[in-house]
Design a protein around this motif. Structure first.
Motif, PDB file in Angstrom:
ATOM      1  N   ILE A 124       0.836  -1.203   0.000  1.00 61.87           N
ATOM      2  CA  ILE A 124       0.000   0.000   0.000  1.00 61.87           C
ATOM      3  C   ILE A 124       0.873   1.256   0.000  1.00 61.87           C
ATOM      4  O   ILE A 124       0.592   2.231  -0.714  1.00 61.87           O
ATOM      5  CB  ILE A 124      -0.950   0.006   1.212  1.00 61.87           C
ATOM      6  CG1 ILE A 124      -1.931  -1.174   1.127  1.00 61.87           C
ATOM      7  CG2 ILE A 124      -1.718   1.317   1.290  1.00 61.87           C
ATOM      8  CD1 ILE A 124      -2.818  -1.161  -0.100  1.00 61.87           C
ATOM      9  N   SER A 171      -5.095  -0.351  -7.600  1.00 62.61           N
ATOM     10  CA  SER A 171      -6.293   0.489  -7.697  1.00 62.61           C
ATOM     11  C   SER A 171      -6.366   1.517  -6.573  1.00 62.61           C
ATOM     12  O   SER A 171      -6.849   2.633  -6.776  1.00 62.61           O
ATOM     13  CB  SER A 171      -7.553  -0.389  -7.667  1.00 62.61           C
ATOM     14  OG  SER A 171      -7.604  -1.227  -8.801  1.00 62.61           O
ATOM     15  N   PHE A 172      -5.886   1.132  -5.396  1.00 59.28           N
ATOM     16  CA  PHE A 172      -5.976   2.034  -4.241  1.00 59.28           C
ATOM     17  C   PHE A 172      -5.101   3.277  -4.409  1.00 59.28           C
ATOM     18  O   PHE A 172      -5.533   4.392  -4.092  1.00 59.28           O
ATOM     19  CB  PHE A 172      -5.576   1.298  -2.960  1.00 59.28           C
ATOM     20  CG  PHE A 172      -5.592   2.184  -1.744  1.00 59.28           C
ATOM     21  CD1 PHE A 172      -6.784   2.477  -1.097  1.00 59.28           C
ATOM     22  CD2 PHE A 172      -4.413   2.735  -1.242  1.00 59.28           C
ATOM     23  CE1 PHE A 172      -6.809   3.302   0.030  1.00 59.28           C
ATOM     24  CE2 PHE A 172      -4.420   3.556  -0.123  1.00 59.28           C
ATOM     25  CZ  PHE A 172      -5.622   3.844   0.516  1.00 59.28           C
ATOM     26  N   SER A 199      -6.677   5.901  -6.662  1.00 57.55           N
ATOM     27  CA  SER A 199      -7.919   6.379  -6.030  1.00 57.55           C
ATOM     28  C   SER A 199      -7.601   7.310  -4.868  1.00 57.55           C
ATOM     29  O   SER A 199      -8.260   8.336  -4.674  1.00 57.55           O
ATOM     30  CB  SER A 199      -8.754   5.202  -5.534  1.00 57.55           C
ATOM     31  OG  SER A 199      -9.312   4.492  -6.619  1.00 57.55           O
ATOM     32  N   PHE A 200      -6.575   6.976  -4.103  1.00 53.41           N
ATOM     33  CA  PHE A 200      -6.167   7.815  -2.982  1.00 53.41           C
ATOM     34  C   PHE A 200      -5.607   9.149  -3.481  1.00 53.41           C
ATOM     35  O   PHE A 200      -5.941  10.217  -2.957  1.00 53.41           O
ATOM     36  CB  PHE A 200      -5.119   7.082  -2.144  1.00 53.41           C
ATOM     37  CG  PHE A 200      -4.647   7.851  -0.938  1.00 53.41           C
ATOM     38  CD1 PHE A 200      -5.371   7.814   0.240  1.00 53.41           C
ATOM     39  CD2 PHE A 200      -3.481   8.603  -0.990  1.00 53.41           C
ATOM     40  CE1 PHE A 200      -4.944   8.531   1.355  1.00 53.41           C
ATOM     41  CE2 PHE A 200      -3.041   9.315   0.115  1.00 53.41           C
ATOM     42  CZ  PHE A 200      -3.783   9.291   1.295  1.00 53.41           C
ATOM     43  N   PRO A 241      -5.540  -4.891  -5.460  1.00 55.85           N
ATOM     44  CA  PRO A 241      -6.105  -3.797  -4.665  1.00 55.85           C
ATOM     45  C   PRO A 241      -5.165  -2.608  -4.501  1.00 55.85           C
ATOM     46  O   PRO A 241      -5.612  -1.459  -4.513  1.00 55.85           O
ATOM     47  CB  PRO A 241      -6.382  -4.466  -3.315  1.00 55.85           C
ATOM     48  CG  PRO A 241      -6.577  -5.900  -3.630  1.00 55.85           C
ATOM     49  CD  PRO A 241      -5.620  -6.180  -4.750  1.00 55.85           C
ATOM     50  N   TRP A 292     -11.152  -4.387  -4.358  1.00 51.94           N
ATOM     51  CA  TRP A 292     -10.691  -5.063  -3.150  1.00 51.94           C
ATOM     52  C   TRP A 292     -11.370  -6.430  -3.012  1.00 51.94           C
ATOM     53  O   TRP A 292     -10.700  -7.455  -2.908  1.00 51.94           O
ATOM     54  CB  TRP A 292     -10.983  -4.210  -1.906  1.00 51.94           C
ATOM     55  CG  TRP A 292     -10.018  -3.092  -1.737  1.00 51.94           C
ATOM     56  CD1 TRP A 292     -10.111  -1.832  -2.251  1.00 51.94           C
ATOM     57  CD2 TRP A 292      -8.776  -3.133  -1.022  1.00 51.94           C
ATOM     58  NE1 TRP A 292      -9.021  -1.089  -1.904  1.00 51.94           N
ATOM     59  CE2 TRP A 292      -8.185  -1.856  -1.145  1.00 51.94           C
ATOM     60  CE3 TRP A 292      -8.109  -4.107  -0.286  1.00 51.94           C
ATOM     61  CZ2 TRP A 292      -6.959  -1.532  -0.566  1.00 51.94           C
ATOM     62  CZ3 TRP A 292      -6.890  -3.795   0.295  1.00 51.94           C
ATOM     63  CH2 TRP A 292      -6.319  -2.529   0.158  1.00 51.94           C
ATOM     64  N   TRP A 340     -13.466   7.410  -5.402  1.00 52.60           N
ATOM     65  CA  TRP A 340     -13.774   6.121  -4.771  1.00 52.60           C
ATOM     66  C   TRP A 340     -14.987   5.432  -5.377  1.00 52.60           C
ATOM     67  O   TRP A 340     -15.530   4.503  -4.804  1.00 52.60           O
ATOM     68  CB  TRP A 340     -13.992   6.316  -3.268  1.00 52.60           C
ATOM     69  CG  TRP A 340     -12.833   6.975  -2.593  1.00 52.60           C
ATOM     70  CD1 TRP A 340     -12.733   8.272  -2.196  1.00 52.60           C
ATOM     71  CD2 TRP A 340     -11.570   6.370  -2.269  1.00 52.60           C
ATOM     72  NE1 TRP A 340     -11.510   8.528  -1.633  1.00 52.60           N
ATOM     73  CE2 TRP A 340     -10.767   7.377  -1.662  1.00 52.60           C
ATOM     74  CE3 TRP A 340     -11.039   5.094  -2.431  1.00 52.60           C
ATOM     75  CZ2 TRP A 340      -9.470   7.132  -1.217  1.00 52.60           C
ATOM     76  CZ3 TRP A 340      -9.745   4.851  -1.990  1.00 52.60           C
ATOM     77  CH2 TRP A 340      -8.982   5.858  -1.387  1.00 52.60           C
ATOM     78  N   HIS A 379     -15.097   1.540  -5.759  1.00 56.68           N
ATOM     79  CA  HIS A 379     -13.748   1.093  -5.385  1.00 56.68           C
ATOM     80  C   HIS A 379     -13.757  -0.274  -4.708  1.00 56.68           C
ATOM     81  O   HIS A 379     -12.761  -1.014  -4.790  1.00 56.68           O
ATOM     82  CB  HIS A 379     -13.110   2.134  -4.461  1.00 56.68           C
ATOM     83  CG  HIS A 379     -11.672   1.847  -4.132  1.00 56.68           C
ATOM     84  ND1 HIS A 379     -10.663   1.920  -5.078  1.00 56.68           N
ATOM     85  CD2 HIS A 379     -11.074   1.460  -2.969  1.00 56.68           C
ATOM     86  CE1 HIS A 379      -9.513   1.603  -4.510  1.00 56.68           C
ATOM     87  NE2 HIS A 379      -9.723   1.319  -3.250  1.00 56.68           N
TER      88      HIS A 379
END
Length: 215
Positions: free
Chosen positions: A92, A181-182, A185-186, A178, A198, A191, A194
């Motif tokens: 992450i 994509s995260f 998006s962050f 995940p 996940w 979102w 979203h």
């Protein structure tokens, strides 16, 4: 032990950074160039990025560079849950850093290279399950047959990513990851649907992990 976990964290951070920077970056460049890369180019950028990171970091952490893959390895009893937390944190972190860098370079173009369903969320959810199941099964097969496959493992995994993005790209974006994509998006604070990126990959990787363990 602590030193080993530090190396794993850094390997997953840099590995996921590389994957997200080139995979999401290719989506951004495709938009900026008026579609010059095309879906095929974006798919190959993602596959080549995965292949490069696997060959670079597999000896340190196994180069999961994907929380869903780590989850599949937990369920197939290749790693313990405690160690998986280190993987998740590194992945992450790497994804967020790569996406923030892309945002600073290109702004919010193409949603910072993020994923979003082109149709219904349920359609993309089902596709992400199938694609991630396929990818996780191939990854587990390369781990189990490491002696036979030798140095071909990274190439096989990268080629599978290309295949999955070619099929899933126009529908879900072909994320299977995940963290991939995260990060965008962050960075873009977008979102919409979203959860697809996940739940779908975790279900697909989980089914592959459980199935491969039993087989």
């Amino acid at each position: 032990m602590r030193k080993q976990l530090s190396f794993i964290f850094l390997a997953e951070l840099f590995g996921t950074f590389g994957l997200v920077f080139f995979a999401a970056g290719s989506a951004i460049v495709d938009v900026l160039s008026g579609g010059l890369l095309t879906l095929v180019g974006v798919a190959f950028c993602s596959g080549l990025a995965v292949m490069a990171m696997v060959y670079t970091f597999s000896e340190i952490s196994g180069a999961h560079i994907n929380p869903a893959v780590t989850f599949g390895f937990v369920l197939s009893k290749h790693i313990e849950l405690k160690r998986a937390v280190v993987y998740f944190t590194g992945q992450i972190s790497g994804a967020v850093l790569a996406s923030q860098l892309l945002k600073s370079l290109f702004g919010l173009t193409a949603g910072v290279g993020g994923n979003m369903p082109s149709g219904s969320a349920i359609q993309s959810f089902g596709l992400e399950i199938v694609l991630t199941f396929t990818l996780m099964s191939v990854i587990l097969a390369t781990v189990v047959n490491r002696k036979q496959l030798g140095p071909l493992g990274g190439l096989i995994i990268g080629a599978t990513v290309v295949l999955c993005v070619l099929v899933g790209g126009p529908i879900s974006g072909g994320s299977m990851n995940p963290a991939r994509s995260f990060g965008p998006s962050f960075a873009g604070w977008t979102w919409s649907s979203h959860w697809v990126y996940w739940v779908g990959p975790f279900v697909g990787a989980g089914l592959a992990g459980i199935g491969y363990m039993n087989l």
